[in-house]
Scaffold this active site. Sequence first.
Site, PDB file in Angstrom:
ATOM      1  N   CYS A 132      -8.789  -8.544 -14.280  1.00 45.71           N
ATOM      2  CA  CYS A 132      -7.548  -9.144 -13.753  1.00 45.71           C
ATOM      3  C   CYS A 132      -6.663  -9.718 -14.855  1.00 45.71           C
ATOM      4  O   CYS A 132      -5.491  -9.988 -14.621  1.00 45.71           O
ATOM      5  CB  CYS A 132      -7.866 -10.230 -12.737  1.00 45.71           C
ATOM      6  SG  CYS A 132      -8.829  -9.649 -11.336  1.00 45.71           S
TER       7      CYS A 132
ATOM      8  N   ARG B 272     -11.778 -12.952  10.041  1.00 43.66           N
ATOM      9  CA  ARG B 272     -13.174 -12.534   9.851  1.00 43.66           C
ATOM     10  C   ARG B 272     -13.850 -13.249   8.671  1.00 43.66           C
ATOM     11  O   ARG B 272     -13.242 -13.405   7.610  1.00 43.66           O
ATOM     12  CB  ARG B 272     -13.178 -11.010   9.612  1.00 43.66           C
ATOM     13  CG  ARG B 272     -14.539 -10.377   9.470  1.00 43.66           C
ATOM     14  CD  ARG B 272     -14.467  -8.891   9.820  1.00 43.66           C
ATOM     15  NE  ARG B 272     -13.525  -8.142   8.984  1.00 43.66           N
ATOM     16  CZ  ARG B 272     -13.849  -7.586   7.805  1.00 43.66           C
ATOM     17  NH1 ARG B 272     -15.067  -7.680   7.326  1.00 43.66           N
ATOM     18  NH2 ARG B 272     -12.939  -6.902   7.124  1.00 43.66           N
TER      19      ARG B 272
ATOM     20  N   CYS C  55      -8.869 -14.119   1.099  1.00 43.84           N
ATOM     21  CA  CYS C  55      -9.137 -13.117   0.044  1.00 43.84           C
ATOM     22  C   CYS C  55      -7.848 -12.357  -0.247  1.00 43.84           C
ATOM     23  O   CYS C  55      -7.116 -12.001   0.685  1.00 43.84           O
ATOM     24  CB  CYS C  55     -10.181 -12.107   0.494  1.00 43.84           C
ATOM     25  SG  CYS C  55     -11.745 -12.803   1.016  1.00 43.84           S
ATOM     26  N   CYS C  56      -7.587 -12.059  -1.513  1.00 46.66           N
ATOM     27  CA  CYS C  56      -6.423 -11.248  -1.836  1.00 46.66           C
ATOM     28  C   CYS C  56      -6.653  -9.826  -1.320  1.00 46.66           C
ATOM     29  O   CYS C  56      -7.791  -9.375  -1.222  1.00 46.66           O
ATOM     30  CB  CYS C  56      -6.170 -11.248  -3.340  1.00 46.66           C
ATOM     31  SG  CYS C  56      -7.474 -10.468  -4.303  1.00 46.66           S
TER      32      CYS C  56
ATOM     33  N   LYS D 281       0.863  -1.187   0.000  1.00 47.48           N
ATOM     34  CA  LYS D 281       0.000   0.000   0.000  1.00 47.48           C
ATOM     35  C   LYS D 281       0.896   1.233   0.000  1.00 47.48           C
ATOM     36  O   LYS D 281       1.536   1.541   0.998  1.00 47.48           O
ATOM     37  CB  LYS D 281      -0.929  -0.023   1.221  1.00 47.48           C
ATOM     38  CG  LYS D 281      -1.966  -1.156   1.167  1.00 47.48           C
ATOM     39  CD  LYS D 281      -3.038  -0.999   2.224  1.00 47.48           C
ATOM     40  CE  LYS D 281      -3.888  -2.260   2.394  1.00 47.48           C
ATOM     41  NZ  LYS D 281      -4.684  -2.617   1.201  1.00 47.48           N
TER      42      LYS D 281
ATOM     43  N   GLY E 216     -11.707  -1.251  -4.972  1.00 45.65           N
ATOM     44  CA  GLY E 216     -11.876  -1.713  -3.601  1.00 45.65           C
ATOM     45  C   GLY E 216     -13.084  -1.125  -2.891  1.00 45.65           C
ATOM     46  O   GLY E 216     -13.359  -1.465  -1.740  1.00 45.65           O
TER      47      GLY E 216
END
Lengths: 381, 381
Positions: free
Chosen positions: A80, A189, A200-201, A16, A117
């Site tokens: 993707c 979660r 999850c990616c 990030k 996102g």
Amino acid sequence: MREVFVIGTGQSDFGKTPERSAAQLGREAALEAIEDAGIRPADLQGVFSSRVFDAMVTSQSIMKDIGVARIEMVNVENACSGGATAVRSLYKDVAAGFIDIGIAIGVESMTTSPVAGKLIPPDKDDLDGQMGLTMPVLFALQARRLMETHGATPEDFAQVSVKAHDFGALNPRAQYRKRFTVEEVLGSRMIADPITLLQCCPNTDGAAAVVLASAEVAQRYSDLPIRIAGSALVSGEQDFRRPDVTSMPAGQRAAQLAYEQAGVSPSDVDVVELHDAFASEEIVHYEDLGLCERGEGVDLLRSGATSLGGRIPVNPSGGLLSLGHPLAASGVRTIADITNQLRGRAGDVQVPDARVGLAQMLGGVVNGMDVAAASVHVLTR
Amino acid sequence: MREVFVIGTGQSDFGKTPERSAAQLGREAALEAIEDAGIRPADLQGVFSSRVFDAMVTSQSIMKDIGVARIEMVNVENACSGGATAVRSLYKDVAAGFIDIGIAIGVESMTTSPVAGKLIPPDKDDLDGQMGLTMPVLFALQARRLMETHGATPEDFAQVSVKAHDFGALNPRAQYRKRFTVEEVLGSRMIADPITLLQCCPNTDGAAAVVLASAEVAQRYSDLPIRIAGSALVSGEQDFRRPDVTSMPAGQRAAQLAYEQAGVSPSDVDVVELHDAFASEEIVHYEDLGLCERGEGVDLLRSGATSLGGRIPVNPSGGLLSLGHPLAASGVRTIADITNQLRGRAGDVQVPDARVGLAQMLGGVVNGMDVAAASVHVLTR
């Protein structure tokens, strides 16, 4: 058609990094690939870039500060599979003889995107989306079906993530260099039962690049050019609501086409990079890529064959789950990683004497279709 | 390389239609092109679409309701040259023999976009943008320079818009079918001196499509296939801050490449469609395309040669100014319109016995570059 070779690869760190623009990330990857290839920027005859979110003349934005202009530049998008589509577009131009050398770049700045996102309201045409069929839900349905038909367990799915993070921990470019246990993955979660957060990616910023060249040019610059022996890109079936969702026909067909072109069979493949946006789908891809018989994907996983030191390591980079998934970058990054495996440059995750590798990527679901764009590239040393 | 022909064209009405999705607009254009070509959707072997704003697997979204799947589908972006890039990508695939027939589509739904037509804060890298160098300002600077160097007057620029609307009034697909006087154009709201509102293209929703085929396939379906005799796409110079901004080197180079490939000279061209996002730039393109000598663009306009009934009509469709400018659609639409001119199907704006036509489109400015992507296609009967 002429033979086409990868002669240089580059990548930014994945993670990030909102302080860096997409053009900066792309430039870093492109410059590394150019340097790795041993060429000058002015040698490039074509530039193909992909950026899924917020794209606008991406190739040109990256190249202006590298000093490349006055040549053909194209920007592609295929969800993707966008990056793989950029590589394939360049591959075709070199294979057909339109150009002799060029660069393909995939880049995404997801943390700065007003779109990526975020929970985007589905298209008014998209009835499945309106009903809540988002990506995690779609793959959760597939995972539930794998439990019914394949005897897969939530622990199996978690094991895919554990494996990815075992690999990713060894990759200096990975977003998450941290190992997890099956219990930790299962205890994270719940997103869409049985898929938990660590299956999850993540959202990722990053870029990757490859320089492709004809045989004549490749020989001039490279001691060990890696051949793109097979390249395929196909859209999926129109009906995702088919009897068996534990296969993705587009991915299967793309693999068949690429194997056929390359003249290799699945048993020849030494190393694979594939789309593991959600852990459970990796089991489906084992079967669609022919790495095992239909119905035996879970057994292949449990055997450890796809883990570090196994017979056919899958996602030694850490995959989308651990290395991260800057959408359009992933389709280029997988091809770069397979190239480096075949060049013996994969560091701590090197597959010994790898000679044949496969890079697969799947992109997008349009309501009513299985996969919008499935791409498979078979590379050989 | 093999010869490539246009065998079908399609278009939606251009205008503001927020009630229709981009996929719907694209489907309308695609179905019209498929019907015009006399093929079945299943005959298509490749699909290349372009959408600049809010794009995500555009080809697949359009094609799913037409019943096309299991083939290669690619989505490209190149700002206003996006549509022309889709056509060129398909052209290359047919020319090289990867496929024999395919469709290229350009589509934009600008009225529903959260991005298009809005004042977008410039990239943090984009120093020119930070200083206020938006598109109208950029072209206004060029227009001012044309007044200094070419003796152009605000009335000349207004005349380009008058001409465009004279043509557009005859085009049933045009967004604005209304004639204006020079006084009305000059009297509209000032945007960036000397450019007034009626010298700027509008925000437009719309789509266009063309079916391309190899000679063998074209002969099977078409009595009058139109050959793509020259195709070029190049990025611009790196420095827009050059001594002479009254030429756009990328557009000039693309034209040279396309003429050379087609084996025609500018004097052979009977009809032109070009990028008139702002009225004043048309004069620059006259010179860059070689329709007149350098410095004589204003004289060419004043002579009436580029008007209806003139020697070399420019933008008989009404151009971006009157027909409208759905960004990615325009590069396909110009090629479709030139095709229909050469097929003698251009209705009230038919150029008598047109045999050679040229479609030009320019896309994007990256700070420091003249044009991100310039495309020129030369078509012959």
